[in-house]
Design an enzyme around this catalytic site. Structure first.
Site, PDB file in Angstrom:
ATOM      1  N   LYS A 184     -45.805  55.158  29.655  1.00  0.00           N
ATOM      2  CA  LYS A 184     -46.584  54.797  28.462  1.00  0.00           C
ATOM      3  C   LYS A 184     -47.347  56.026  28.026  1.00  0.00           C
ATOM      4  O   LYS A 184     -47.639  56.909  28.839  1.00  0.00           O
ATOM      5  CB  LYS A 184     -47.588  53.687  28.812  1.00  0.00           C
ATOM      6  CG  LYS A 184     -48.131  52.957  27.616  1.00  0.00           C
ATOM      7  CD  LYS A 184     -47.089  52.000  27.090  1.00  0.00           C
ATOM      8  CE  LYS A 184     -47.622  50.859  26.317  1.00  0.00           C
ATOM      9  NZ  LYS A 184     -46.670  49.733  26.357  1.00  0.00           N
TER      10      LYS A 184
HETATM   11  N1  GLU Z   1     -44.279  49.104  23.570  1.00  0.00           N
HETATM   12  C1  GLU Z   1     -43.347  48.071  23.911  1.00  0.00           C
HETATM   13  C2  GLU Z   1     -43.738  47.404  25.200  1.00  0.00           C
HETATM   14  O1  GLU Z   1     -44.876  47.424  25.603  1.00  0.00           O
HETATM   15  C3  GLU Z   1     -41.899  48.547  23.865  1.00  0.00           C
HETATM   16  C4  GLU Z   1     -41.543  49.641  24.801  1.00  0.00           C
HETATM   17  C5  GLU Z   1     -40.143  50.216  24.589  1.00  0.00           C
HETATM   18  O2  GLU Z   1     -39.418  49.705  23.742  1.00  0.00           O
HETATM   19  O3  GLU Z   1     -39.828  51.178  25.281  1.00  0.00           O
HETATM   20  O4  GLU Z   1     -42.943  46.762  25.835  1.00  0.00           O
END
Ligand code: GLU
Length: 410
Positions: free
Chosen positions: A102
């Site tokens: 993240k």
């Molecule tokens: N931000 C989204 C999540 O928390 C998607 C992450 C992604 O598609 O890599 O799952």
């Protein structure tokens, strides 16, 4: 307790239930790498702004790190580590070949012009470029980022490494994005809930749904639930919410937000606060905005029978205990909202194969992945005689622990 502390405690509890040795558990708790960078860029007025950006790579035992980029003033190292860990568990539950990561920048993009957000994004990517890549770490959208931001990520990265669409997912469909990625999280929430209701002998038709958040996740969740015959009685965004007992006309709310940006002033329902929405009389509550909104202070007042976690970490550990005690079923974030990363996986494979899937295929494969995930978590809950969150962690921690052991520790 912070989100990070309770995610870590769920992991430890799950590992204990599965008898996973401590030497492996230690590897699953802390992130592999935390990158913190200065994001300096010129504002439109010529001043220099300096922001802080992060990319946390939690675990890649099952595949490249994967997870979104969040632009929000609350972004800090602790929060990003927790969110990166959630991605490790989420990708394991839907069984896509990724680990968890993240990132984000600590700022409110609404206070900046689009050109400034573009400069911030490009600077951020140029600072973390050595750590990301199609086979190492693949960012995606998260809170306050969107397909346009992902297009800048792809373009900036490609300046250094050539044409690399698979370095980021959630791109615009016109620029190597996948059909069905934009509404994938909302659609995934619907598929998971349907699979759950089939298990307990329920049906979505006419169920009263309250949704906190009307961004990418919340608005598409509202629309998909509305189309599926549910009664969306309340929605909200940062400007406040709307309530209507016989159901809100969701397509009209989406038109309103497209014109006015926020729900504020929309005449389609009665005004309601974000706090009140969480304790409304309804069947299904979907927190789909930020984390830590269901706490020890309001969990006893939640009237919904099911909490479907669209956001990441919306329920504190204390609130979770209260909800469980009161017989409220919580369908946890790492299962419920995994539709986004699932279609990100489809986008990544399409990019690597230079092949496009039609929309119907994306929807069908997403549905089959989400149903399987619900089934796997359900089976684990029966085996361990535990709630769905603990079962989801056990499933995920077991899969990541096995991959870690198979790869070896050297
Ligand atoms: N931000 C989204 C999540 O928390 C998607 C992450 C992604 O598609 O890599 O799952």
């Amino acid at each position: 307790m912070s989100s990070l502390e309770y995610v870590q405690s769920y992991v430890r509890q799950a590992a204990q239930r599965l008898n996973i040795p401590d030497r492996i558990v230690r590897l699953l708790v802390n992130p592999d790498r935390t990158v913190k960078v200065e994001v300096a860029f010129e504002r439109d007025n010529g001043e220099v702004e300096t922001l802080t950006g992060y990319r946390v790579q939690h675990n890649n035992a099952r595949g490249p790190f994967k997870g979104g980029l969040r632009y929000h003033p609350t972004v800090d190292e602790n929060e990003v580590v927790a969110l990166a860990a959630l991605m490790t568990w989420k990708t394991a539950i839907v069984n896509v070949p990724f680990g968890g990561g993240k990132g984000g920048i600590a700022f409110d993009p609404d206070q900046y012009s689009p050109a400034e957000v573009e400069r911030a994004t490009r600077k951020f990517i140029s600072r973390i470029r050595e750590f990301i890549g199609p086979y190492t770490d693949i960012p995606a959208p998260d809170v306050n980022t969107n397909p346009q931001v992902m297009a800048w990520v792809m373009d900036e990265y490609s300046k250094y490494y050539g044409f690399q669409p698979a370095v980021v997912t959630g791109k615009p469909v016109e620029l190597h994005g996948s059909e069905g990625r934009l509404d994938a999280t909302g659609r995934g929430l619907l598929y998971v809930l349907r699979a759950y209701l089939e298990k307990v002998g329920g049906d979505l038709t006419g169920q009263r749904v309250a949704i906190q958040g009307f961004g990418n996740v919340g608005s598409f969740t509202a629309l998909r639930f509305y189309e599926a015959g549910a009664r969306v009685v309340a929605v909200s965004d940062v400007s406040g919410g709307l309530y209507r007992a016989d159901g809100l006309p969701v397509p009209r709310l989406i038109d309103w937000v497209q014109k006015h940006r926020l729900l504020k002033g929309c005449p389609e329902g009665d005004p309601i606060t974000n706090e009140r929405l969480l304790t409304l009389e309804c069947d299904i509550l979907v927190p789909a905005a930020l984390g830590n909104v269901l706490t020890k202070d309001n969990a006893a007042d939640v009237r919904a029978r099911i909490v479907l976690e669209g956001a990441n970490a919306p329920t504190t550990a204390e609130a979770d205990v209260i909800l469980q005690r009161r017989g409220v079923t919580v369908i946890p974030d790492i299962l419920a909202n995994a539709g986004g990363v699932t279609v990100s996986y489809f986008e990544w494979t399409q990019n690597l194969q230079q092949f496009r899937w039609p929309t119907a295929r994306v929807h069908a494969e997403l549905e089959s992945v989400m149903r399987q995930a619900l089934q796997d978590v359900w089976t684990m809950a029966e085996r361990l005689k535990c709630d769905l969150r603990m079962a989801a962690y056990a499933l995920a921690v077991g899969r990541v622990a096995r991959a870690t052991a198979l790869r070896g520790l050297q």
